[in-house]
Design an enzyme around this catalytic site. Structure first.
Site, PDB file in Angstrom:
ATOM      1  N   GLN A  61     -19.472 -60.171   6.404  1.00 49.34           N
ATOM      2  CA  GLN A  61     -19.478 -59.545   5.068  1.00 49.34           C
ATOM      3  C   GLN A  61     -18.053 -59.137   4.691  1.00 49.34           C
ATOM      4  O   GLN A  61     -17.786 -58.757   3.565  1.00 49.34           O
ATOM      5  CB  GLN A  61     -20.382 -58.310   5.047  1.00 49.34           C
ATOM      6  CG  GLN A  61     -21.814 -58.594   5.455  1.00 49.34           C
ATOM      7  CD  GLN A  61     -22.588 -57.306   5.647  1.00 49.34           C
ATOM      8  OE1 GLN A  61     -23.109 -56.711   4.693  1.00 49.34           O
ATOM      9  NE2 GLN A  61     -22.665 -56.862   6.887  1.00 49.34           N
ATOM     10  N   ASN A  62     -17.158 -59.187   5.673  1.00 47.33           N
ATOM     11  CA  ASN A  62     -15.800 -58.697   5.468  1.00 47.33           C
ATOM     12  C   ASN A  62     -14.963 -59.720   4.708  1.00 47.33           C
ATOM     13  O   ASN A  62     -15.124 -60.919   4.879  1.00 47.33           O
ATOM     14  CB  ASN A  62     -15.131 -58.385   6.813  1.00 47.33           C
ATOM     15  CG  ASN A  62     -15.895 -57.351   7.612  1.00 47.33           C
ATOM     16  OD1 ASN A  62     -16.693 -56.590   7.046  1.00 47.33           O
ATOM     17  ND2 ASN A  62     -15.702 -57.320   8.904  1.00 47.33           N
ATOM     18  N   VAL A  63     -14.069 -59.211   3.900  1.00 47.58           N
ATOM     19  CA  VAL A  63     -13.201 -60.086   3.086  1.00 47.58           C
ATOM     20  C   VAL A  63     -11.752 -60.020   3.596  1.00 47.58           C
ATOM     21  O   VAL A  63     -10.849 -60.580   2.998  1.00 47.58           O
ATOM     22  CB  VAL A  63     -13.259 -59.673   1.597  1.00 47.58           C
ATOM     23  CG1 VAL A  63     -14.675 -59.827   1.057  1.00 47.58           C
ATOM     24  CG2 VAL A  63     -12.769 -58.231   1.385  1.00 47.58           C
ATOM     25  N   ASP A  64     -11.570 -59.345   4.756  1.00 43.65           N
ATOM     26  CA  ASP A  64     -10.193 -59.061   5.221  1.00 43.65           C
ATOM     27  C   ASP A  64      -9.523 -60.233   5.936  1.00 43.65           C
ATOM     28  O   ASP A  64      -8.342 -60.160   6.251  1.00 43.65           O
ATOM     29  CB  ASP A  64     -10.195 -57.806   6.129  1.00 43.65           C
ATOM     30  CG  ASP A  64     -11.157 -57.937   7.332  1.00 43.65           C
ATOM     31  OD1 ASP A  64     -11.715 -56.905   7.763  1.00 43.65           O
ATOM     32  OD2 ASP A  64     -11.359 -59.071   7.827  1.00 43.65           O
ATOM     33  N   HIS A  69     -19.003 -62.823   1.576  1.00 43.72           N
ATOM     34  CA  HIS A  69     -18.546 -61.974   0.457  1.00 43.72           C
ATOM     35  C   HIS A  69     -17.173 -62.392  -0.036  1.00 43.72           C
ATOM     36  O   HIS A  69     -16.560 -61.664  -0.835  1.00 43.72           O
ATOM     37  CB  HIS A  69     -18.535 -60.490   0.867  1.00 43.72           C
ATOM     38  CG  HIS A  69     -19.932 -59.923   0.995  1.00 43.72           C
ATOM     39  ND1 HIS A  69     -20.167 -58.667   1.500  1.00 43.72           N
ATOM     40  CD2 HIS A  69     -21.145 -60.450   0.711  1.00 43.72           C
ATOM     41  CE1 HIS A  69     -21.479 -58.442   1.494  1.00 43.72           C
ATOM     42  NE2 HIS A  69     -22.091 -59.516   1.043  1.00 43.72           N
ATOM     43  N   CYS A 107     -13.448 -70.877 -14.621  1.00 41.29           N
ATOM     44  CA  CYS A 107     -13.765 -72.230 -14.107  1.00 41.29           C
ATOM     45  C   CYS A 107     -13.970 -72.236 -12.586  1.00 41.29           C
ATOM     46  O   CYS A 107     -14.357 -73.250 -12.015  1.00 41.29           O
ATOM     47  CB  CYS A 107     -12.638 -73.207 -14.468  1.00 41.29           C
ATOM     48  SG  CYS A 107     -11.118 -72.977 -13.503  1.00 41.29           S
ATOM     49  N   GLY A 137     -21.168 -53.753  13.573  1.00 37.69           N
ATOM     50  CA  GLY A 137     -20.368 -52.958  12.638  1.00 37.69           C
ATOM     51  C   GLY A 137     -20.821 -53.047  11.203  1.00 37.69           C
ATOM     52  O   GLY A 137     -19.995 -53.118  10.288  1.00 37.69           O
ATOM     53  N   SER A 196     -23.758 -51.365   8.276  1.00 43.51           N
ATOM     54  CA  SER A 196     -24.836 -50.393   8.011  1.00 43.51           C
ATOM     55  C   SER A 196     -26.129 -51.125   7.639  1.00 43.51           C
ATOM     56  O   SER A 196     -27.179 -50.501   7.509  1.00 43.51           O
ATOM     57  CB  SER A 196     -24.418 -49.469   6.863  1.00 43.51           C
ATOM     58  OG  SER A 196     -24.082 -50.263   5.713  1.00 43.51           O
ATOM     59  N   ASN A 245     -22.850 -50.850  17.291  1.00 42.05           N
ATOM     60  CA  ASN A 245     -22.478 -49.931  16.208  1.00 42.05           C
ATOM     61  C   ASN A 245     -22.186 -48.571  16.822  1.00 42.05           C
ATOM     62  O   ASN A 245     -22.743 -48.219  17.862  1.00 42.05           O
ATOM     63  CB  ASN A 245     -23.644 -49.826  15.190  1.00 42.05           C
ATOM     64  CG  ASN A 245     -23.191 -49.328  13.840  1.00 42.05           C
ATOM     65  OD1 ASN A 245     -22.576 -48.263  13.744  1.00 42.05           O
ATOM     66  ND2 ASN A 245     -23.455 -50.104  12.788  1.00 42.05           N
TER      67      ASN A 245
HETATM   68  N1  APR Z   1     -17.359 -50.324  15.888  1.00 43.91           N
HETATM   69  C1  APR Z   1     -18.632 -50.647  15.511  1.00 43.91           C
HETATM   70  N2  APR Z   1     -19.233 -50.158  14.402  1.00 43.91           N
HETATM   71  C2  APR Z   1     -18.502 -49.320  13.630  1.00 43.91           C
HETATM   72  C3  APR Z   1     -17.171 -48.945  13.946  1.00 43.91           C
HETATM   73  C4  APR Z   1     -16.609 -49.480  15.129  1.00 43.91           C
HETATM   74  N3  APR Z   1     -15.360 -49.176  15.521  1.00 43.91           N
HETATM   75  N4  APR Z   1     -16.722 -48.091  12.974  1.00 43.91           N
HETATM   76  C5  APR Z   1     -17.726 -47.959  12.083  1.00 43.91           C
HETATM   77  N5  APR Z   1     -18.798 -48.677  12.478  1.00 43.91           N
HETATM   78  C6  APR Z   1     -20.073 -48.874  11.778  1.00 43.91           C
HETATM   79  C7  APR Z   1     -20.567 -47.704  10.977  1.00 43.91           C
HETATM   80  O1  APR Z   1     -21.393 -46.872  11.789  1.00 43.91           O
HETATM   81  C8  APR Z   1     -21.403 -48.402   9.893  1.00 43.91           C
HETATM   82  O2  APR Z   1     -22.745 -48.603  10.336  1.00 43.91           O
HETATM   83  O3  APR Z   1     -19.843 -49.911  10.840  1.00 43.91           O
HETATM   84  C9  APR Z   1     -20.748 -49.765   9.756  1.00 43.91           C
HETATM   85  C10 APR Z   1     -19.970 -49.925   8.472  1.00 43.91           C
HETATM   86  O4  APR Z   1     -20.912 -49.880   7.415  1.00 43.91           O
HETATM   87  P1  APR Z   1     -20.388 -50.004   5.908  1.00 43.91           P
HETATM   88  O5  APR Z   1     -19.196 -49.128   5.732  1.00 43.91           O
HETATM   89  O6  APR Z   1     -21.585 -49.833   5.017  1.00 43.91           O
HETATM   90  O7  APR Z   1     -19.854 -51.502   5.791  1.00 43.91           O
HETATM   91  P2  APR Z   1     -20.712 -52.838   5.655  1.00 43.91           P
HETATM   92  O8  APR Z   1     -22.027 -52.698   6.341  1.00 43.91           O
HETATM   93  O9  APR Z   1     -19.832 -53.949   6.041  1.00 43.91           O
HETATM   94  O10 APR Z   1     -20.946 -52.903   4.056  1.00 43.91           O
HETATM   95  C11 APR Z   1     -21.597 -54.065   3.558  1.00 43.91           C
HETATM   96  O11 APR Z   1     -21.107 -53.372   1.295  1.00 43.91           O
HETATM   97  O12 APR Z   1     -19.588 -52.450  -0.183  1.00 43.91           O
HETATM   98  C12 APR Z   1     -20.162 -53.625   0.263  1.00 43.91           C
HETATM   99  O13 APR Z   1     -19.190 -55.732   0.106  1.00 43.91           O
HETATM  100  C13 APR Z   1     -19.110 -54.537   0.808  1.00 43.91           C
HETATM  101  O14 APR Z   1     -19.302 -56.092   2.629  1.00 43.91           O
HETATM  102  C14 APR Z   1     -19.530 -54.742   2.261  1.00 43.91           C
HETATM  103  C15 APR Z   1     -21.014 -54.430   2.233  1.00 43.91           C
END
Ligand code: APR
Length: 254
Positions: A106-109, A134, A145, A201, A203, A227
């Protein structure tokens, strides 16, 4: 000889991986947290300090492209200074060894891609390259386009598409937009056929990405979650490993 069950959750997860023919991994912002890339929803996350509806929606972009561009240009610059961490690297080496693609992010980094290229050296990085459902913050896309282009520093005037003159925007999925249907179909197909989904990693609250591990469950496979906290998915996990991805993944996949 009676089989001695693994004593620790980590051992159980390692056994599940060893016995799995097809593995898929869904990663979220948490895998990049140890690289210094901010997450979204946990403590210190971006959505604790900014309102996504003002910065990361297609409506916001059409209403106020300059503000959205400035926020993404800041994020782009920030991410460009970050490096893949041991979690990205362990995952890249794991999929290279298995020789079959399986990272859905889901990461764009772009950190999974950099870890794949580093791990592959002169070899093909293919199996470790992620499906970036994403998008990728380091790329632009024309809002009219769809033509993609390498990102350029944001100037006084907003970037325009060289092909059609339309407004260029970061090549990321904004809230309110559909995901690339081909990428999503590829990810969902991998998950449905997988014996195991590593959920790392995230939510697990944003769909359709959050549905990917469920496709593995529905196909009779299992889930190993990595997580630092409990999530919506923890209850459905075969094994839930509580810890930082950069620490757990090398032990789990090494
Ligand atoms: N190792 C493992 N898990 C971790 C760590 C770590 N070091 N640090 C944080 N976390 C967990 C947190 O507990 C949380 O459950 O990573 C999760 C991050 O959740 P979010 O911040 O909601 O990110 P994500 O799940 O990627 O969000 C999904 O939402 O805003 C949109 O497009 C965006 O791709 C993103 C999508």
């Amino acid at each position: 000889m009676e089989r001695i069950l693994p004593h620790s959750e980590l051992e159980r997860a390692r056994e599940l991986i060893a016995g799995a023919e097809r593995v898929v991994a869904l990663t979220g912002a948490g895998i990049s947290a140890e690289s210094g890339v901010p997450t979204f929803r946990d403590a210190g996350g971006l959505w604790r300090n900014y309102r996504p509806e003002e910065l990361a929606t297609i409506g916001a972009f059409e209403r106020d492209p300059r503000t959205v561009w400035e926020w993404y240009a800041w994020r782009r610059g920030f991410v460009a200074e970050c490096e893949p961490n041991d979690g990205h690297r362990a995952l890249a080496r794991f999929f290279l060894r298995r020789g079959r693609e399986g990272i859905v992010t889901q990461n764009v980094d772009g950190l999974h891609t950099r870890a794949a290229l580093d791990a592959a050296g002169d070899g093909p990085p293919g199996a470790a390259l992620p499906i970036e459902i994403h998008g990728a913050i380091a790329r632009d896309r024309c809002n009219r386009c769809g033509q993609r282009a390498e990102a350029e520093p944001l100037g006084d005037s907003l970037p325009r598409c060289e092909a059609c003159g339309g407004m260029r925007r970061p090549d990321v999925v904004l809230f309110g937009e559909m995901l690339d249907s081909d990428l999503l179909a590829r990810a969902q197909s991998l998950a449905a056929r997988a014996d195991l989904c590593l959920v790392i990693g995230t939510s697990a609250v944003v769909h359709p990405a959050a549905g990917i591990p469920l496709a593995t469950l529905q196909g009779g496979g299992g889930i190993v979650e990595v997580n630092t906290e409990r999530t919506e998915l923890t209850g459905a996990a075969t094994v839930a490993l509580r810890g930082e991805a950069g620490v757990v993944l090398p032990a789990l996949l090494g």
